[in-house]
Design an enzyme around this catalytic site. Structure first.
Site, mmCIF file in Angstrom:
data_model
loop_
_atom_site.group_PDB
_atom_site.id
_atom_site.type_symbol
_atom_site.label_atom_id
_atom_site.label_comp_id
_atom_site.label_asym_id
_atom_site.label_seq_id
_atom_site.Cartn_x
_atom_site.Cartn_y
_atom_site.Cartn_z
ATOM 1 C CE LYS A 121 -9.569 -0.006 5.534
ATOM 2 N NZ LYS A 121 -8.981 -0.504 6.805
ATOM 3 C CD GLU A 138 -2.989 1.135 2.216
ATOM 4 O OE1 GLU A 138 -3.686 2.137 2.442
ATOM 5 O OE2 GLU A 138 -3.205 0.038 2.763
#
Length: 400
Positions: free
Chosen positions: A224, A208
């Site tokens: 997410k 990420e």
């Protein structure tokens, strides 16, 4: 580790020492020029202290303002900011004490490039690596109870969403650096690499992007939503109303974070809810970008994005208050920022899928975002699924 003194690029085995996001051209050619370390509780604003260190070495400002051509002797710097330091930067509670207090909360290491230096002698891989059983800081029942408490806070309107993170650790013998290096080589580890210091080391396999800046363009890529990397898992993630709602909530939070440091009207969602793979998991990722506002500083940038929205919640400061109340131990090296700062480029990953070693134990953190629709048992299982590949690669013996 403790009795060997500082572990820096010069003293690591050949082929080891690649900081996450470090340009590959520098592999095996860097020497340490200067270092800054800071712990929560020490004097000073960590955002301002990091900015001073980087600008003194001619680093970072050219990424925010392309017309800034100031450079210095440093080729670049490794930068690490813990979740606790990020919370401190914005006046939020840093949470419970770290279970790995030897690891600093801020580390900046400036490097000088020395191309063509003699190749260090190869070391034989260690044969005495041993990792004991993992000992979690809370039981699955306590984790599930924290999820239930988070749902209650959502029901009261205190927060919309919050990330709840657990910790586990294991004793070890032998050199932990090869295991931490293997961690950074996991599939999908966009920010794979290590950072070391006196008596501690961090290994990262994060997929990420917390923040990337070049030519005045700021980009964040929040992740997410998680499912097993199977065909049914992909369909389930694509069609899950709960996961999509949670994801979009964090994208909105990231848009808001960037809007505070962006030129007016320049914030855009370039890509929404893209499915990508990390090890044996599908994850949903979006890309949000903006153009840097005039006069933006490195300290401003860090305060806007740290700690990362996808591992805190919304509203961010309210979520951090909930995290401090719910989690029994601090996040340590997990859920922070780690990456590279060059004269004209900043690239920091979020330290998910990350482990830390102190003189006696390896530490791992994992969790997930909680919404009103969250099922406590499912959230506990999701955190275990995220930690599984990390724990497995750390436990593996040396290569033969």
């Amino acid at each position: 580790m403790m009795e060997n003194g500082p572990l820096v690029v010069e003293t690591l085995p050949y082929g080891v020492g690649s900081t996450p996001a470090m340009p590959s051209v520098y592999l095996n050619s860097l020497t340490e020029l200067d270092r800054f370390e800071w712990y929560v509780g020490q004097p000073g604003d960590p955002a301002e202290l990091v900015q001073r260190f980087l600008t003194d070495h001619g680093l970072g400002q050219g990424a925010l303002h392309p017309t800034d051509t100031h450079t210095g002797p440093a080729a670049g710097a490794a930068l690490y900011v813990s979740a606790a330091a990020g919370a401190t930067m914005i006046g939020a509670p840093p949470g419970a004490p770290s279970p790995a207090p030897a690891v600093p909360d801020v580390v900046a290491v400036a490097f000088r490039d020395r191309p063509g230096r003699p190749r260090p002698a190869d070391r034989q891989p260690p044969t005495d690596w041993w990792l004991g059983p993992w000992q979690p800081s809370w039981t699955p029942q306590a984790h599930a109870a924290a999820v239930t408490a988070a749902r209650a806070a959502i029901g009261r309107g205190d927060i919309y969403q919050v990330n709840v993170v657990g910790h586990t650790s294991a004793r070890y013998t032998g050199d932990p650096l090869p295991a931490l290096t293997r961690l950074g080589q996991l599939s999908g580890a966009r920010y794979g690499g290590i950072l070391t210091g006196a008596g501690w080391a961090i290994g990262c396999a994060s997929p990420e992007t917390l923040i990337e800046v070049s030519g005045g363009r700021i980009v964040t890529r929040p992740i997410k939503g998680t499912r097993p990397a199977t065909a049914p898992g992909r369909v389930e993630l694509l069609t899950s109303t709960k996961e999509r709602a949670e994801h979009i909530m964090i994208v909105d939070l990231e848009r808001n974070d960037l809007a505070r440091i962006a030129a007016t009207g320049s914030v855009h969602v370039d890509e929404l809810y893209r499915i990508r793979q990390w090890c044996d998991l599908w994850q949903a990722e979006s890309t949000v970008s903006a153009r840097a506002a005039d006069g933006l500083t490195i300290a401003d940038l860090l305060r806007a994005v740290c700690p990362g929205g996808s591992v805190t919640g919304a509203p961010k400061v309210s979520a951090l208050h909930q995290i401090a109340a719910l989690e029994p131990v601090g996040r340590g090296a997990g859920m922070g920022a780690l990456g590279w700062v060059g004269p004209h480029h900043i690239d920091l990953g979020l330290t998910i899928r990350t482990a830390a070693a102190d003189g006696e134990r390896l530490h791992v953190w994992a969790g997930g975002g909680i919404t009103w629709d969250s099922d406590p048992d499912a959230e506990v299982a999701e955190a275990a699924a995220k930690a599984g590949p990390v724990r497995a690669i750390l436990a593996a013996g040396p290569p033969h």
